[in-house]
Design a protein around this motif. Structure first.
Motif, short mmCIF file in Angstrom:
data_model
loop_
_atom_site.label_atom_id
_atom_site.label_comp_id
_atom_site.label_asym_id
_atom_site.label_seq_id
_atom_site.Cartn_x
_atom_site.Cartn_y
_atom_site.Cartn_z
N ILE A 114 2.99 5.33 9.94
CA ILE A 114 3.58 6.06 8.82
C ILE A 114 3.59 7.55 9.10
CG2 ILE A 114 2.88 4.32 7.13
CD1 ILE A 114 0.64 6.27 6.24
N ASP A 115 4.44 8.26 8.37
CA ASP A 115 4.49 9.71 8.42
C ASP A 115 3.75 10.22 7.19
OD1 ASP A 115 5.09 12.33 8.83
OD2 ASP A 115 7.20 12.18 8.23
N TRP A 116 2.49 10.66 7.40
CA TRP A 116 1.65 11.09 6.27
C TRP A 116 0.56 12.02 6.73
CZ3 TRP A 116 -3.62 10.53 5.22
CH2 TRP A 116 -4.03 10.88 3.94
N VAL A 172 7.75 4.96 6.36
CA VAL A 172 7.26 4.07 7.41
C VAL A 172 8.04 4.34 8.68
CG1 VAL A 172 6.93 1.67 8.12
CG2 VAL A 172 6.58 2.33 5.72
N LYS A 173 7.34 4.69 9.75
CA LYS A 173 7.99 5.01 11.02
C LYS A 173 8.28 3.75 11.83
CE LYS A 173 6.25 8.59 13.22
NZ LYS A 173 5.24 9.52 13.82
N ILE A 224 0.83 -1.20 0.00
CA ILE A 224 0.00 0.00 0.00
C ILE A 224 0.87 1.26 0.00
CG2 ILE A 224 -1.56 1.38 1.44
CD1 ILE A 224 -3.01 -1.23 2.15
N ILE A 225 1.94 1.27 0.78
CA ILE A 225 2.82 2.44 0.83
C ILE A 225 3.57 2.61 -0.48
CG2 ILE A 225 4.74 3.53 2.03
CD1 ILE A 225 1.97 3.23 3.55
N GLU A 256 -5.60 6.04 8.73
CA GLU A 256 -5.60 5.10 9.86
C GLU A 256 -4.18 4.69 10.22
OE1 GLU A 256 -8.95 2.16 10.23
OE2 GLU A 256 -9.18 2.65 8.09
N PHE A 257 -3.36 4.42 9.21
CA PHE A 257 -1.95 4.07 9.48
C PHE A 257 -1.24 5.22 10.19
CE2 PHE A 257 -1.88 1.23 5.42
CZ PHE A 257 -2.56 0.23 6.10
N ALA A 258 -1.51 6.46 9.75
CA ALA A 258 -0.88 7.62 10.36
C ALA A 258 -1.34 7.79 11.81
CB ALA A 258 -1.18 8.87 9.54
#
Length: 319
Positions: free
Chosen positions: A287-289, A299-300, A258-259, A280-282
């Protein structure tokens, strides 16, 4: 007259149906059963697949053309790529009218007949069918009845729901008889689960961009290219039933692809796809977004096993 005798009299339409899968042959056989028992039959069904059993495929009164995924020149460890495999199926198709179905579809009896008729009337356009989502897998006896052509679509209607986050036709009682179709400028609503297009338009778009990997954004890219080329996009009320399988909410199991695909999409279109999942990931700190950024997503951290476990929904009908 038996079901098989009645089926032998069905009209054959000059359309190629294309599907691709690996390791989901129970879904595949249900799809083939619905195609064999529809109001018409497609002239050919192209399956890009490595592990379907030839003796099972021979049971269906369909012109099945099976193509190995390795025909596209990929190595075994990268051989299943849905966009590339769809392109391969289209290249092998004998007919100009193309209907693409994901392997977890079961078509309503009139799906091929009505969608093909609409494609003939809108031959320069991209058409998408109406998904309904089964809330559980079919039981063995239901699959047997589907194979025999005796499982009524009313039964599947009762077992299925709409995805409330998508644009849906609500005239449920008109699904099988109405020729409802509506044009939309929301190309982001396109989903490659069930769509129809003529070969010239598919080739004009360039097929699916194979620089996307794994899961996510390749179908939105396809639709955005259609928009760029001024190819009209229509939603139709021709129903497929999506066979239920487990999902992850959010899809942490597809985080890496996805990233990669979101970054690829933004680079190409200056627009972020899958924004809901990215948000949702952020929010999880993975993630940094943010929606206004123009730099690539980084990706953090990787999700924990507990987070992945909590995201798993075995009984959800849709992501």
């Amino acid at each position: 007259m038996t079901v098989n005798e009645a089926n032998n009299t069905l009209k054959i339409l000059s359309v190629s149906v294309i599907t691709t899968c690996y390791g989901r042959n129970r879904h595949l056989y249900n799809l083939l059963a619905s195609l064999a028992n529809g109001s018409v039959r497609p002239a050919e069904v192209i399956i890009v697949n490595d592990d379907a059993e030839p003796e099972r495929l021979a049971e269906y009164d369909l012109n099945i053309i099976k193509i190995a995924t390795t025909e596209n020149g990929l190595s075994d460890n990268a051989s299943f790529d849905i966009g590339r495999n769809r392109n391969l199926g289209a290249a092998k198709a004998s007919y100009d009218a193309l209907i693409f179905l994901d392997v977890d579809c079961i078509i309503a009896p009139t799906f091929i007949e009505q969608l093909t008729a609409k494609l003939q009337r809108h031959s320069d356009a991209l058409l998408m069918g109406q998904p309904r989502y089964l809330t559980r897998p079919l039981k063995d006896d239901e699959s047997i009845r589907l194979q025999q052509g005796t499982l009524p679509s009313d039964h599947l209607d009762e077992l299925s729901v709409f995805n409330p986050y998508r644009d849906n036709f609500l005239e449920i009682d008109q699904f099988k008889t109405d020729n409802t179709i509506k044009q939309t400028q929301d190309y982001g609503a396109f989903w490659s689960l069930c769509f129809a297009i003529m070969r010239d338009q598919f080739d004009q778009i360039g097929g699916f961009d194979t620089s996307y990997v794994g899961y996510g954004a390749e179908d939105t890219d396809f639709a955005f290219m259609a928009c760029k080329l001024n190819i009209d996009f229509y939603l139709t009320n021709d129903v497929i039933y999506h066979q239920q399988h487990s999902v992850y909410r959010p899809p942490l199991n597809h985080l890496e692809s996805i990233i990669i695909n979101a970054n690829r999409f933004y680079e190409k279109w200056q627009h972020w796809p899958m924004a809901g999942w990215l948000a949702e990931f952020a929010d999880m700190g993975i993630i940094d977004w943010h929606a206004e950024q123009s730099k690539p997503i980084s990706v953090k951290r990787q999700p924990s096993s507990t987070e992945i476990e909590n995201a798993y929904y075995p009984d959800a009908p849709y992501v």
